[in-house]
Design a protein around this motif. Structure first.
Motif, PDB file in Angstrom:
ATOM      1  N   ILE A 190       0.819  -1.190  -0.005  1.00  0.00           N
ATOM      2  CA  ILE A 190       0.071   0.110   0.050  1.00  0.00           C
ATOM      3  C   ILE A 190       0.899   1.183  -0.074  1.00  0.00           C
ATOM      4  O   ILE A 190       1.881   1.284   0.689  1.00  0.00           O
ATOM      5  N   ALA A 191       0.808   2.062  -1.075  1.00  0.00           N
ATOM      6  CA  ALA A 191       1.355   3.333  -0.982  1.00  0.00           C
ATOM      7  C   ALA A 191       0.565   4.527  -0.304  1.00  0.00           C
ATOM      8  O   ALA A 191      -0.546   4.887  -0.899  1.00  0.00           O
ATOM      9  N   GLU A 192       0.952   5.189   0.793  1.00  0.00           N
ATOM     10  CA  GLU A 192       0.485   6.319   1.127  1.00  0.00           C
ATOM     11  C   GLU A 192       0.787   7.574   0.737  1.00  0.00           C
ATOM     12  O   GLU A 192       2.237   7.767   0.483  1.00  0.00           O
ATOM     13  N   GLY A 193       0.046   8.635   0.653  1.00  0.00           N
ATOM     14  CA  GLY A 193       0.512  10.081   0.401  1.00  0.00           C
ATOM     15  C   GLY A 193       1.253  10.663   1.603  1.00  0.00           C
ATOM     16  O   GLY A 193       0.894  10.053   2.777  1.00  0.00           O
ATOM     17  N   THR A 194       1.901  11.389   1.488  1.00  0.00           N
ATOM     18  CA  THR A 194       2.699  12.126   2.735  1.00  0.00           C
ATOM     19  C   THR A 194       2.640  13.501   2.908  1.00  0.00           C
ATOM     20  O   THR A 194       3.013  14.076   3.918  1.00  0.00           O
ATOM     21  N   GLY A 195       1.758  14.069   1.836  1.00  0.00           N
ATOM     22  CA  GLY A 195       1.813  15.888   1.691  1.00  0.00           C
ATOM     23  C   GLY A 195       2.975  16.134   1.114  1.00  0.00           C
ATOM     24  O   GLY A 195       3.049  17.489   0.926  1.00  0.00           O
ATOM     25  N   ASP A 196       3.780  15.511   0.523  1.00  0.00           N
ATOM     26  CA  ASP A 196       4.786  16.179  -0.246  1.00  0.00           C
ATOM     27  C   ASP A 196       4.692  15.435  -1.613  1.00  0.00           C
ATOM     28  O   ASP A 196       4.358  14.295  -2.017  1.00  0.00           O
ATOM     29  N   TYR A 197       4.769  16.601  -2.723  1.00  0.00           N
ATOM     30  CA  TYR A 197       4.367  15.939  -4.023  1.00  0.00           C
ATOM     31  C   TYR A 197       5.503  14.811  -4.572  1.00  0.00           C
ATOM     32  O   TYR A 197       5.290  14.446  -5.457  1.00  0.00           O
ATOM     33  N   GLN A 198       6.739  14.922  -3.890  1.00  0.00           N
ATOM     34  CA  GLN A 198       7.575  14.103  -4.523  1.00  0.00           C
ATOM     35  C   GLN A 198       7.724  12.855  -3.806  1.00  0.00           C
ATOM     36  O   GLN A 198       9.038  12.066  -3.831  1.00  0.00           O
ATOM     37  N   ARG A 199       6.968  12.635  -2.971  1.00  0.00           N
ATOM     38  CA  ARG A 199       7.264  11.287  -1.991  1.00  0.00           C
ATOM     39  C   ARG A 199       5.750  10.592  -1.519  1.00  0.00           C
ATOM     40  O   ARG A 199       4.893  11.240  -0.967  1.00  0.00           O
ATOM     41  N   LEU A 200       5.878   9.223  -1.678  1.00  0.00           N
ATOM     42  CA  LEU A 200       4.959   8.675  -1.327  1.00  0.00           C
ATOM     43  C   LEU A 200       5.452   7.516  -0.058  1.00  0.00           C
ATOM     44  O   LEU A 200       6.784   7.376  -0.082  1.00  0.00           O
ATOM     45  N   GLN A 201       4.895   6.992   0.551  1.00  0.00           N
ATOM     46  CA  GLN A 201       5.437   6.019   1.523  1.00  0.00           C
ATOM     47  C   GLN A 201       4.784   4.595   1.467  1.00  0.00           C
ATOM     48  O   GLN A 201       3.433   4.303   1.436  1.00  0.00           O
ATOM     49  N   LEU A 202       5.558   3.382   1.527  1.00  0.00           N
ATOM     50  CA  LEU A 202       4.855   2.347   1.512  1.00  0.00           C
ATOM     51  C   LEU A 202       4.595   1.818   3.136  1.00  0.00           C
ATOM     52  O   LEU A 202       5.260   1.864   3.955  1.00  0.00           O
ATOM     53  N   ARG A 203       3.633   1.076   3.063  1.00  0.00           N
ATOM     54  CA  ARG A 203       3.078   0.854   4.574  1.00  0.00           C
ATOM     55  C   ARG A 203       3.270  -0.562   4.594  1.00  0.00           C
ATOM     56  O   ARG A 203       3.126  -1.442   3.704  1.00  0.00           O
ATOM     57  N   HIS A 204       3.728  -0.677   5.997  1.00  0.00           N
ATOM     58  CA  HIS A 204       4.034  -2.381   6.286  1.00  0.00           C
ATOM     59  C   HIS A 204       5.074  -3.005   5.407  1.00  0.00           C
ATOM     60  O   HIS A 204       4.422  -4.078   4.838  1.00  0.00           O
ATOM     61  N   VAL A 205       6.109  -2.817   5.188  1.00  0.00           N
ATOM     62  CA  VAL A 205       7.187  -3.648   4.339  1.00  0.00           C
ATOM     63  C   VAL A 205       7.883  -4.364   5.102  1.00  0.00           C
ATOM     64  O   VAL A 205       8.800  -3.804   6.066  1.00  0.00           O
ATOM     65  N   PRO A 206       8.027  -5.604   4.911  1.00  0.00           N
ATOM     66  CA  PRO A 206       8.544  -6.539   5.909  1.00  0.00           C
ATOM     67  C   PRO A 206      10.175  -6.345   5.590  1.00  0.00           C
ATOM     68  O   PRO A 206      10.251  -6.162   4.375  1.00  0.00           O
ATOM     69  N   PRO A 207      10.871  -6.648   6.596  1.00  0.00           N
ATOM     70  CA  PRO A 207      12.293  -6.443   6.139  1.00  0.00           C
ATOM     71  C   PRO A 207      12.981  -7.703   5.111  1.00  0.00           C
ATOM     72  O   PRO A 207      13.908  -7.202   4.422  1.00  0.00           O
ATOM     73  N   THR A 208      12.209  -8.625   5.192  1.00  0.00           N
ATOM     74  CA  THR A 208      12.570  -9.860   4.276  1.00  0.00           C
ATOM     75  C   THR A 208      12.215  -9.702   2.883  1.00  0.00           C
ATOM     76  O   THR A 208      12.615 -10.269   2.054  1.00  0.00           O
TER      77      THR A 208
END
Lengths: 290, 159
Positions: free
Chosen positions: A179-197
């Motif tokens: 899931i990619a979430e917005g961050t309020g920054d036009y140049q950046r989304l954030q991925l939710r719950h990415v496992p380290p593996t």
């Protein structure tokens, strides 16, 4: 003072839970249309001078570039035909029931939200053009957002970078769902719950996964920009650079997805009909099945 | 009577111009820095014509801003209202301040405004609190002398 505050709270409540204020909103918004137009005047003038005050050599160069581009794109289209033939064949093998067919409508940006933290833009297409709430919006490079409110001639689009927005994606290479979430920054989304593996690298392309049914599958959303593994944290922090030019595109594409049933016989003829959109062919195929 | 009407025309015109400016897209890198111009113009009238413009004026204007900006109805209305209330309590002192001190106070009011509207936004939609919400206060410092100067001149002429 207290009465006004109570009134404001009541309005917030009413606006959140009902649609009673829609007519007022539409009415005031249409009344403000001339102001919007006026505020766009500088950019309109710039556009006009761009269009009308070009030198001949620039035009010739532009023309040349466009011709080359058309040639390249034509080449690509041939591949697309080939691929859709193959796709239809494979879907048929899987006995998939429907084939998605898409159509786009070009819309022009006519305003951005006056609140900077709200990544919301207004486009010049509305209910009259068949725009609907939840519709996906693209630009030439990737997914931009979704329609959240529709008037007769205008609609509001929330961009994928808005902090309130989230979109289901998959890594193009492996199909891993995230899931990619917005961050309020036009140049950046954030991925939710990415496992380290998880096998994820920088520059990995993320496509919309089509899960949730709001966005169609397979459109580019962004590329992985940074991956930060912090010891002691359960998840990896991954940021994504959107492929769409969220803060620059002035022309957007509104995506219409139509569901076409695939006829289950005669692979080749069904492909023809799917590509040309020839209804007669489709009818004939149905008749064949019967 | 005629001066009164002239003054009202000036108020309406200034607010319309402020709305036009607030619609302007501009370059997106500067979006966070956009000062709340409608609020600043409203503050000018609240401070310099306090017997005509009060909280109801601020509330109505805030509601209008909500409707045209696509914000939840009541959000800016509440923020405008609280900011206006605060401005009213400061009014008597503010008028005796130098323009520099005025700017600082205005920046403070804009911070209050931003905090309220962002708080309501967060309560309704959730999301992230960012330092960027303070930028408009800084840009308001730069814009206020201009607004106060131009409106002050027109205002005095109309009286």
């Amino acid at each position: 003072m207290l009465v006004l505050l109570a009134l404001a709270l009541a309005l917030l409540f009413v606006d959140r839970n009902t649609r009673w204020l829609e007519p007022t909103r539409t009415w005031i918004d249409s009344a403000a249309q001339p102001l919007r137009w006026l505020s766009n005047t500088p950019s309109n003038v710039a556009k006009w001078s761009d269009q009308n005050l070009l030198s001949r050599s620039e035009l010739v160069a532009d023309n040349q570039r466009l011709k080359t581009e058309v040639l390249v794109l034509k080449g690509e289209v041939q591949r697309v035909v080939d691929l859709s033939v193959e796709n239809a064949r494979l879907r048929n093998l899987l006995s998939a029931r429907e084939l998605l067919k898409t159509r786009v409508l070009v819309a022009e940006l006519i305003g951005v939200s006056t609140m900077p933290l709200r990544h919301q833009v207004t486009v010049n297409r509305g209910a009259r053009d068949g725009v609907f709430v939840g519709q996906a919006v693209l630009d030439g490079d990737g997914l931009m957002g979704q329609v959240i409110a529709v008037d007769n001639d205008r609609s509001q689009v929330m961009l994928i970078s808005d902090a309130r927005h989230a979109i289901p994606v998959q890594i193009a290479e492996f199909g891993t769902r995230l899931i990619a979430e917005g961050t309020g920054d036009y140049q950046r989304l954030q991925l939710r719950h990415v496992p380290p593996t998880l096998n994820i690298k920088e520059h990995d392309l993320l496509l919309s996964s089509g899960l949730g049914g709001r966005f169609p599958a397979g459109y580019p959303v962004g590329r992985v920009a940074t991956i930060e593994r912090k010891s002691g944290q359960d998840f990896v922090e991954v940021t994504v650079l959107p492929t769409a030019q969220l803060n620059r595109s002035r022309h957007l594409l509104l995506l219409f997805t139509e569901v076409n049933p695939i006829p289950h016989s005669g692979v080749s003829s069904s492909i023809d009909s799917d590509i040309d959109g020839d209804i007669n062919n489709n009818e004939r195929d149905k008749a064949d099945v019967d | 009577m005629s001066t009164r009407r002239l003054s009202l025309v000036l108020v309406l015109t200034s607010l319309l111009v402020a709305l036009v400016f607030s619609f302007g897209a501009g370059r997106s890198e500067w979006l966070y820095w956009k000062p709340p111009i409608v609020l600043l113009v409203a503050l000018y009238w609240l401070l310099f014509e306090p017997q005509t413009f009060g909280l109801v004026f601020a509330f109505t204007l805030g509601l209008l801003v909500d409707f045209v900006s696509g914000a939840p109805a009541g959000e800016s209305a509440m923020a405008f209202c609280v900011t206006a209330y605060w401005a009213q309590t400061l009014e008597h002192r503010l008028l005796h301040f130098t323009i520099f001190h005025q700017c600082l106070l205005i920046a403070g009011l804009v911070v209050v405004y931003q905090l309220i509207s962002v708080a309501i936004d967060l309560a309704i939609h959730g999301g992230a609190l960012q330092l960027a919400l303070l930028y408009p206060a800084l840009s308001a410092i730069l814009v206020w002398p201009f607004i106060a100067g131009v409106l002050g001149r027109l205002h005095r002429r109309s009286l």
